[in-house]
Each structure stands twice: as structure tokens, then as C-alpha cells.
Design a protein around this motif. Structure first.
Motif, PDB file in Angstrom:
ATOM      1  N   GLN A  77       0.835  -1.213   0.000  1.00 15.88           N
ATOM      2  CA  GLN A  77       0.000   0.000   0.000  1.00 15.88           C
ATOM      3  C   GLN A  77       0.869   1.263   0.000  1.00 15.88           C
ATOM      4  OE1 GLN A  77      -2.401   0.229   3.520  1.00 15.88           O
ATOM      5  NE2 GLN A  77      -3.278   2.205   3.010  1.00 15.88           N
ATOM      6  N   PHE A  78       1.992   1.225   0.702  1.00 14.44           N
ATOM      7  CA  PHE A  78       2.901   2.373   0.756  1.00 14.44           C
ATOM      8  C   PHE A  78       3.914   2.364  -0.387  1.00 14.44           C
ATOM      9  CE2 PHE A  78       1.239   2.537   5.024  1.00 14.44           C
ATOM     10  CZ  PHE A  78       1.231   3.886   5.325  1.00 14.44           C
ATOM     11  N   GLY A  79       3.855   1.347  -1.262  1.00 11.51           N
ATOM     12  CA  GLY A  79       4.752   1.272  -2.416  1.00 11.51           C
ATOM     13  C   GLY A  79       6.177   0.912  -2.060  1.00 11.51           C
ATOM     14  N   LEU A  80       6.361   0.167  -0.983  1.00  8.34           N
ATOM     15  CA  LEU A  80       7.705  -0.156  -0.512  1.00  8.34           C
ATOM     16  C   LEU A  80       8.265  -1.432  -1.127  1.00  8.34           C
ATOM     17  CD1 LEU A  80       7.211   0.713   3.248  1.00  8.34           C
ATOM     18  CD2 LEU A  80       8.288   2.112   1.503  1.00  8.34           C
ATOM     19  N   LEU A  81       7.449  -2.186  -1.863  1.00  8.01           N
ATOM     20  CA  LEU A  81       7.918  -3.435  -2.461  1.00  8.01           C
ATOM     21  C   LEU A  81       8.191  -3.285  -3.952  1.00  8.01           C
ATOM     22  CD1 LEU A  81       5.536  -5.928  -0.646  1.00  8.01           C
ATOM     23  CD2 LEU A  81       7.939  -5.484  -0.162  1.00  8.01           C
ATOM     24  N   THR A  82       8.139  -2.061  -4.462  1.00  4.94           N
ATOM     25  CA  THR A  82       8.358  -1.801  -5.882  1.00  4.94           C
ATOM     26  C   THR A  82       9.807  -1.384  -6.113  1.00  4.94           C
ATOM     27  OG1 THR A  82       6.081  -1.047  -6.048  1.00  4.94           O
ATOM     28  CG2 THR A  82       7.544  -0.497  -7.873  1.00  4.94           C
ATOM     29  N   ARG A  83      10.476  -2.075  -7.013  1.00  6.54           N
ATOM     30  CA  ARG A  83      11.862  -1.744  -7.350  1.00  6.54           C
ATOM     31  C   ARG A  83      11.873  -0.590  -8.349  1.00  6.54           C
ATOM     32  NH1 ARG A  83      15.460  -2.373 -11.308  1.00  6.54           N
ATOM     33  NH2 ARG A  83      17.623  -2.786 -10.794  1.00  6.54           N
ATOM     34  N   ASP A  84      12.822   0.325  -8.189  1.00  6.22           N
ATOM     35  CA  ASP A  84      12.994   1.422  -9.139  1.00  6.22           C
ATOM     36  C   ASP A  84      13.716   0.853 -10.357  1.00  6.22           C
ATOM     37  OD1 ASP A  84      13.322   3.760 -10.485  1.00  6.22           O
ATOM     38  OD2 ASP A  84      14.494   4.776  -8.940  1.00  6.22           O
ATOM     39  N   SER A  85      13.010   0.755 -11.482  1.00 14.05           N
ATOM     40  CA  SER A  85      13.538   0.034 -12.646  1.00 14.05           C
ATOM     41  C   SER A  85      14.378   0.897 -13.585  1.00 14.05           C
ATOM     42  CB  SER A  85      12.374  -0.578 -13.429  1.00 14.05           C
ATOM     43  OG  SER A  85      11.520   0.454 -13.886  1.00 14.05           O
ATOM     44  N   ARG A  86      14.609   2.167 -13.223  1.00 19.23           N
ATOM     45  CA  ARG A  86      15.402   3.021 -14.110  1.00 19.23           C
ATOM     46  C   ARG A  86      16.861   2.587 -14.120  1.00 19.23           C
ATOM     47  NH1 ARG A  86      13.983   8.744 -11.660  1.00 19.23           N
ATOM     48  NH2 ARG A  86      14.363   7.497  -9.803  1.00 19.23           N
ATOM     49  N   ILE A  87      17.431   2.475 -15.327  1.00 12.07           N
ATOM     50  CA  ILE A  87      18.835   2.114 -15.473  1.00 12.07           C
ATOM     51  C   ILE A  87      19.510   3.109 -16.413  1.00 12.07           C
ATOM     52  CG2 ILE A  87      18.550  -0.353 -15.002  1.00 12.07           C
ATOM     53  CD1 ILE A  87      18.608  -0.774 -18.075  1.00 12.07           C
ATOM     54  N   VAL A  88      20.830   3.105 -16.433  1.00 12.14           N
ATOM     55  CA  VAL A  88      21.587   4.024 -17.277  1.00 12.14           C
ATOM     56  C   VAL A  88      21.401   3.623 -18.740  1.00 12.14           C
ATOM     57  CG1 VAL A  88      23.894   4.896 -17.813  1.00 12.14           C
ATOM     58  CG2 VAL A  88      23.269   4.408 -15.459  1.00 12.14           C
ATOM     59  N   GLU A  89      21.115   4.605 -19.578  1.00 15.43           N
ATOM     60  CA  GLU A  89      20.932   4.359 -21.010  1.00 15.43           C
ATOM     61  C   GLU A  89      22.285   4.101 -21.670  1.00 15.43           C
ATOM     62  OE1 GLU A  89      18.867   6.718 -24.787  1.00 15.43           O
ATOM     63  OE2 GLU A  89      18.572   7.451 -22.761  1.00 15.43           O
ATOM     64  N   ARG A  90      22.319   3.194 -22.629  1.00 15.99           N
ATOM     65  CA  ARG A  90      23.587   2.835 -23.255  1.00 15.99           C
ATOM     66  C   ARG A  90      24.076   3.933 -24.196  1.00 15.99           C
ATOM     67  NH1 ARG A  90      24.242   0.991 -28.374  1.00 15.99           N
ATOM     68  NH2 ARG A  90      22.384   0.815 -29.672  1.00 15.99           N
ATOM     69  N   LYS A  91      25.391   3.977 -24.411  1.00 15.92           N
ATOM     70  CA  LYS A  91      25.996   4.928 -25.332  1.00 15.92           C
ATOM     71  C   LYS A  91      25.798   4.426 -26.751  1.00 15.92           C
ATOM     72  CE  LYS A  91      30.395   6.830 -26.777  1.00 15.92           C
ATOM     73  NZ  LYS A  91      30.057   6.598 -28.168  1.00 15.92           N
ATOM     74  N   LYS A  92      25.393   5.332 -27.661  1.00 15.14           N
ATOM     75  CA  LYS A  92      25.181   4.967 -29.066  1.00 15.14           C
ATOM     76  C   LYS A  92      26.411   5.315 -29.890  1.00 15.14           C
ATOM     77  CE  LYS A  92      20.828   4.935 -27.597  1.00 15.14           C
ATOM     78  NZ  LYS A  92      20.461   5.465 -26.311  1.00 15.14           N
ATOM     79  N   PRO A  93      26.681   4.541 -30.947  1.00 14.16           N
ATOM     80  CA  PRO A  93      27.826   4.850 -31.801  1.00 14.16           C
ATOM     81  C   PRO A  93      27.636   6.187 -32.519  1.00 14.16           C
ATOM     82  CG  PRO A  93      26.559   3.011 -32.689  1.00 14.16           C
ATOM     83  CD  PRO A  93      25.987   3.332 -31.354  1.00 14.16           C
ATOM     84  N   GLY A  94      28.705   6.949 -32.632  1.00 13.65           N
ATOM     85  CA  GLY A  94      28.635   8.256 -33.284  1.00 13.65           C
ATOM     86  C   GLY A  94      28.259   9.389 -32.347  1.00 13.65           C
ATOM     87  N   LEU A  95      27.881   9.076 -31.115  1.00 10.18           N
ATOM     88  CA  LEU A  95      27.539  10.091 -30.118  1.00 10.18           C
ATOM     89  C   LEU A  95      28.562  10.044 -28.989  1.00 10.18           C
ATOM     90  CD1 LEU A  95      23.665   9.637 -29.782  1.00 10.18           C
ATOM     91  CD2 LEU A  95      24.892  11.225 -31.245  1.00 10.18           C
ATOM     92  N   LYS A  96      28.699  11.178 -28.279  1.00  9.39           N
ATOM     93  CA  LYS A  96      29.646  11.239 -27.173  1.00  9.39           C
ATOM     94  C   LYS A  96      29.127  10.473 -25.959  1.00  9.39           C
ATOM     95  CE  LYS A  96      32.024  15.487 -28.344  1.00  9.39           C
ATOM     96  NZ  LYS A  96      32.503  16.779 -27.857  1.00  9.39           N
ATOM     97  N   LYS A  97      27.817  10.603 -25.691  1.00 10.34           N
ATOM     98  CA  LYS A  97      27.169   9.885 -24.599  1.00 10.34           C
ATOM     99  C   LYS A  97      25.901   9.252 -25.166  1.00 10.34           C
ATOM    100  CE  LYS A  97      27.101  12.150 -20.615  1.00 10.34           C
ATOM    101  NZ  LYS A  97      26.892  13.243 -19.675  1.00 10.34           N
ATOM    102  N   ALA A  98      24.951   8.898 -24.326  1.00  9.37           N
ATOM    103  CA  ALA A  98      23.736   8.232 -24.798  1.00  9.37           C
ATOM    104  C   ALA A  98      22.961   9.109 -25.785  1.00  9.37           C
ATOM    105  CB  ALA A  98      22.846   7.864 -23.626  1.00  9.37           C
ATOM    106  N   ARG A  99      22.880  10.416 -25.506  1.00  7.47           N
ATOM    107  CA  ARG A  99      22.124  11.326 -26.377  1.00  7.47           C
ATOM    108  C   ARG A  99      22.902  12.566 -26.798  1.00  7.47           C
ATOM    109  NH1 ARG A  99      15.868  10.912 -24.805  1.00  7.47           N
ATOM    110  NH2 ARG A  99      15.884   8.771 -24.084  1.00  7.47           N
ATOM    111  N   LYS A 100      24.070  12.783 -26.198  1.00  7.11           N
ATOM    112  CA  LYS A 100      24.847  13.992 -26.491  1.00  7.11           C
ATOM    113  C   LYS A 100      25.629  13.823 -27.790  1.00  7.11           C
ATOM    114  CE  LYS A 100      28.229  17.116 -24.528  1.00  7.11           C
ATOM    115  NZ  LYS A 100      29.075  17.431 -23.371  1.00  7.11           N
ATOM    116  N   ALA A 101      25.320  14.676 -28.752  1.00  8.26           N
ATOM    117  CA  ALA A 101      26.006  14.623 -30.048  1.00  8.26           C
ATOM    118  C   ALA A 101      27.026  15.749 -30.131  1.00  8.26           C
ATOM    119  CB  ALA A 101      24.997  14.750 -31.170  1.00  8.26           C
TER     120      ALA A 101
END
Length: 107
Positions: A77-101
């Protein structure tokens, strides 16, 4: 137990100096009204302090659920059994970081 917290061989307040992190970690005990019934000894690594606090909170909530299954509805009920599913986005080829061009130049 006596309600003592030990995180990486340090007390809770020493390891997590921000009060918000401490309150976040203790929340499962408050919602199940078992504040001083257990001692907590944990080892955390990786991520930052907020991520470690969230992981510790989830671990405590799951341990309380395993200890007494009747705590599950209240924890859920208090939402204490839910895992935070956010993870780091992968780096794409041709970009400096995941989204930074590289900066675009008109001429």
C-alpha cells in the motif's frame, strides 16, 4: 533487536548524513510499526547515496515481508515493495554519450 542500524561498518547517520535518506530507509519499519524490533546490518556499494538508500529500503521491506507475510499488504500500500527500474541508457555509436552529439555547425 534494539533498532540499531549499521551500514558498511558505520552508523546510519554517519553513512547517510542527509535526514531525507535516513527517513527513506526507516519508512518500512514505521509503516509496519516495528521500529525498535530489529537490528539492521547491511553492506552497500555502487551507485550514489540516494540509490543505496532506496536499495536498502527495498531490502528491509522484503525482509519484513519474509519475516511476517501479513505485513505485505501494508508494505504494498505504501509502495515499498516496488523496485525502481530506471537504469543508465547505453551509449550509441557516433555520439559522445547516450544522447549527447557533437555540436552542429552550419558552415
Amino acid at each position: 533487536g534494539t533498532g540499531r542500524f549499521t551500514v558498511n561498518s558505520m552508523s546510519l547517520i554517519e553513512y547517510f548524513p542527509r535526514i531525507a535518506h535516513c527517513e527513506h530507509i526507516i519508512e518500512p519499519f514505521h509503516c509496519t510499526e516495528t521500529s525498535c524490533d530489529f537490528d539492521v546490518y547491511s553492506t552497500t556499494k555502487g551507485g550514489g547515496k540516494s540509490g543505496q538508500a532506496g536499495a536498502l529500503r527495498l531490502g528491509i521491506a522484503r525482509a519484513l515481508q519474509n519475516y511476517n507475510p501479513s505485513f505485505r499488504p501494508r508494505l504494498k500500500q505504501f509502495g515499498l515493495l516496488t523496485r525502481d527500474s530506471r537504469i543508465v541508457e547505453r551509449k550509441k555509436p557516433g555520439l559522445k554519450k547516450a544522447r549527447k552529439a557533437k555540436q552542429w555547425v552550419k558552415r
